[in-house]
Scaffold this motif. Structure first.
Motif, PDB file in Angstrom:
ATOM      1  N   ALA A 157      54.098  35.471  36.492  1.00  0.00           N
ATOM      2  CA  ALA A 157      55.021  34.642  37.101  1.00  0.00           C
ATOM      3  C   ALA A 157      54.637  35.291  38.647  1.00  0.00           C
ATOM      4  CB  ALA A 157      56.530  35.090  36.972  1.00  0.00           C
TER       5      ALA A 157
ATOM      6  N   ASN B 107      55.455  36.701  42.212  1.00  0.00           N
ATOM      7  CA  ASN B 107      56.371  37.594  43.266  1.00  0.00           C
ATOM      8  C   ASN B 107      56.139  37.539  44.889  1.00  0.00           C
ATOM      9  OD1 ASN B 107      57.866  39.259  40.744  1.00  0.00           O
ATOM     10  ND2 ASN B 107      55.830  39.247  40.274  1.00  0.00           N
TER      11      ASN B 107
ATOM     12  N   ASP C  32      52.608  40.048  37.150  1.00  0.00           N
ATOM     13  CA  ASP C  32      53.568  39.878  35.993  1.00  0.00           C
ATOM     14  C   ASP C  32      52.756  38.799  34.998  1.00  0.00           C
ATOM     15  OD1 ASP C  32      56.289  41.047  35.929  1.00  0.00           O
ATOM     16  OD2 ASP C  32      56.890  39.398  37.391  1.00  0.00           O
TER      17      ASP C  32
ATOM     18  N   SER D 276      57.825  36.463  32.961  1.00  0.00           N
ATOM     19  CA  SER D 276      58.288  36.644  34.213  1.00  0.00           C
ATOM     20  C   SER D 276      59.297  37.707  34.319  1.00  0.00           C
ATOM     21  CB  SER D 276      59.133  35.156  34.352  1.00  0.00           C
ATOM     22  OG  SER D 276      60.054  35.095  33.337  1.00  0.00           O
TER      23      SER D 276
ATOM     24  N   VAL E 172      60.699  42.123  38.302  1.00  0.00           N
ATOM     25  CA  VAL E 172      61.927  41.898  38.699  1.00  0.00           C
ATOM     26  C   VAL E 172      62.997  42.785  38.102  1.00  0.00           C
ATOM     27  CG1 VAL E 172      61.365  40.065  40.052  1.00  0.00           C
ATOM     28  CG2 VAL E 172      62.232  39.629  37.801  1.00  0.00           C
TER      29      VAL E 172
ATOM     30  N   GLY F  36      63.770  36.493  42.647  1.00  0.00           N
ATOM     31  CA  GLY F  36      63.526  37.090  41.408  1.00  0.00           C
ATOM     32  C   GLY F  36      64.297  38.445  41.260  1.00  0.00           C
TER      33      GLY F  36
ATOM     34  N   PRO G  13      65.646  35.693  32.603  1.00  0.00           N
ATOM     35  CA  PRO G  13      64.775  35.516  33.783  1.00  0.00           C
ATOM     36  C   PRO G  13      65.213  33.876  34.039  1.00  0.00           C
ATOM     37  CG  PRO G  13      63.548  36.614  32.324  1.00  0.00           C
ATOM     38  CD  PRO G  13      64.788  36.222  31.450  1.00  0.00           C
TER      39      PRO G  13
ATOM     40  N   VAL H  81      64.034  30.690  35.218  1.00  0.00           N
ATOM     41  CA  VAL H  81      62.759  30.015  35.737  1.00  0.00           C
ATOM     42  C   VAL H  81      62.813  28.638  36.381  1.00  0.00           C
ATOM     43  CG1 VAL H  81      60.499  29.113  35.093  1.00  0.00           C
ATOM     44  CG2 VAL H  81      61.266  31.185  33.663  1.00  0.00           C
TER      45      VAL H  81
ATOM     46  N   LYS I 263      62.431  32.290  39.133  1.00  0.00           N
ATOM     47  CA  LYS I 263      60.977  32.641  39.014  1.00  0.00           C
ATOM     48  C   LYS I 263      60.200  31.359  38.810  1.00  0.00           C
ATOM     49  CE  LYS I 263      59.634  36.344  38.662  1.00  0.00           C
ATOM     50  NZ  LYS I 263      59.214  37.355  39.752  1.00  0.00           N
TER      51      LYS I 263
END
Length: 346
Positions: free
Chosen positions: A38, A40, A64, A146, A150, A178, A311, A313, A337
């Motif tokens: 992922a 960031n 990530d 991901s 975070v 995130g 998470p 997405v 994310k």
């Protein structure tokens, strides 16, 4: 192998997805066949160039990632070929006073995979054993790739550094990002009354799905005024602010007497004007936080793997479209994310 990379700092046009030398795992490293990773905001800042951070070019970004162990160095004892793993990007020295006290994220020589050293947005990555965490086989790659940065950041901010207690009122700024959407879930899990800000009706609804009790559209309303009104002029006990200059003044205005603001970043600038009179008169605390200790990482990721935390997405793109992924972050498109996967995995 192929890797996302850039040979100079700049705008999104410096990003390429091209051939890169295959990494050779060192004695204490595992070679990971990367399945997903992922983005960031750190990836955006690193691409643009961070003061005081000199990178070996070309640089592979990505803090990530998750995948399957392909090979291990002679000194690796915790993992073997075929294991599913995720990256925990914080690298500590292991010997300074903070590391000895179990506070590795405060290490005097702390660095981050993807920021200070080569990242993992590539088909293969050689990662130190200490920076890998096991992932149960049932967890999908988008989730595994991901969650780490975070959720560990938000967990440490709220619980370890911020000492959030059940029944307290907490305001999470930028709840669609995130760290923000992780913080909303963790604050709700901790039993807090959760206020959250976002910039559209759709993002506000997502924040409510993540556990926000009250939401404020900061594009249409002054969030500090709204918080004061919702709380009977009292304010909240904690503000989670990773936005920085654009929100700092109103973050302090949103706090109750004796409240605290916890920060892990400053996406709109790191040198805001501040109201010192308000800080001392209201006896406010300003608390910094970054990443997490290995124990904290294990604690929060167990709750991701078992489905307690999720998470969100917003999109999954091939690594060849990494520039588009950066654009989504910079333009604040969507909720949650942005995940990239090697083109060979799609």
């Amino acid at each position: 192998m192929k890797a996302v990379q850039f040979a100079r700092h700049g705008d999104r046009d410096v990003i390429e997805y091209d051939e890169f030398p295959d990494p050779e795992p060192g004695r204490d490293e595992a070679l990971v066949d990367v399945k997903a990773g992922a983005l960031n905001h750190l990836d955006v800042w690193t691409r643009r160039g961070l003061p005081g951070v000199d990178l070996e070019m070309p640089h592979v970004p990505g803090s990530d990632g998750a995948g399957v162990v392909r090979e291990v160095g002679a000194g690796v004892t915790r993992f073997e070929e075929g294991d599913h793993v995720a990256v925990s990007a914080g690298v500590s020295c292991g010997v300074c006073e903070f590391c000895r006290d179990g506070e590795e994220s405060m290490c005097v020589r702390y660095s981050i995979i993807g920021e200070h050293q080569r990242g993992v947005h590539s088909e293969l990555a050689a990662v130190p054993e200490d920076n890998l965490v096991p992932v149960p086989d049932h967890v999908d790659w988008e989730t595994a790739g991901s969650a780490s940065l975070v959720f560990q950041t938000a967990w440490r901010m709220l619980l370890s550094r911020g000492d959030l207690s059940p029944g307290e009122k907490v305001l999470v700024l930028g709840a669609s990002g995130g760290v923000g959407h992780a913080a909303v879930q963790i604050a709700d899990f901790a039993g807090a009354e959760v206020y959250a800000t976002a910039s559209s009706e759709e993002k506000l609804r997502y924040a409510e799905e993540c556990g926000a009790d009250h939401v404020v559209d900061y594009e249409d309303e002054d969030f500090a005024d709204e918080i004061r009104e919702h709380t009977g002029r009292r304010g909240v006990d904690m503000v989670v602010d990773h936005v920085g200059a654009a929100t700092w003044h109103d973050s302090l205005r949103s706090l109750a007497k004796g409240g605290r603001v916890v920060t892990c970043g400053a996406t709109t600038g790191g040198t805001p004007e501040t109201d010192i009179n308000r800080i001392f008169w209201n006896q406010l605390s300003v608390i910094g936080s970054t990443m997490a200790t290995p124990g904290e990482v294990d604690d929060v990721l167990e709750l991701v793997w078992d489905g307690t935390f999720e998470p969100r997405v917003r999109d999954v793109l091939p690594m060849s479209e990494a520039a588009r992924a950066h654009e989504m972050l910079e333009n604040r498109e969507g909720f949650g994310k942005v995940v990239v996967r090697p083109d060979s995995e799609l």
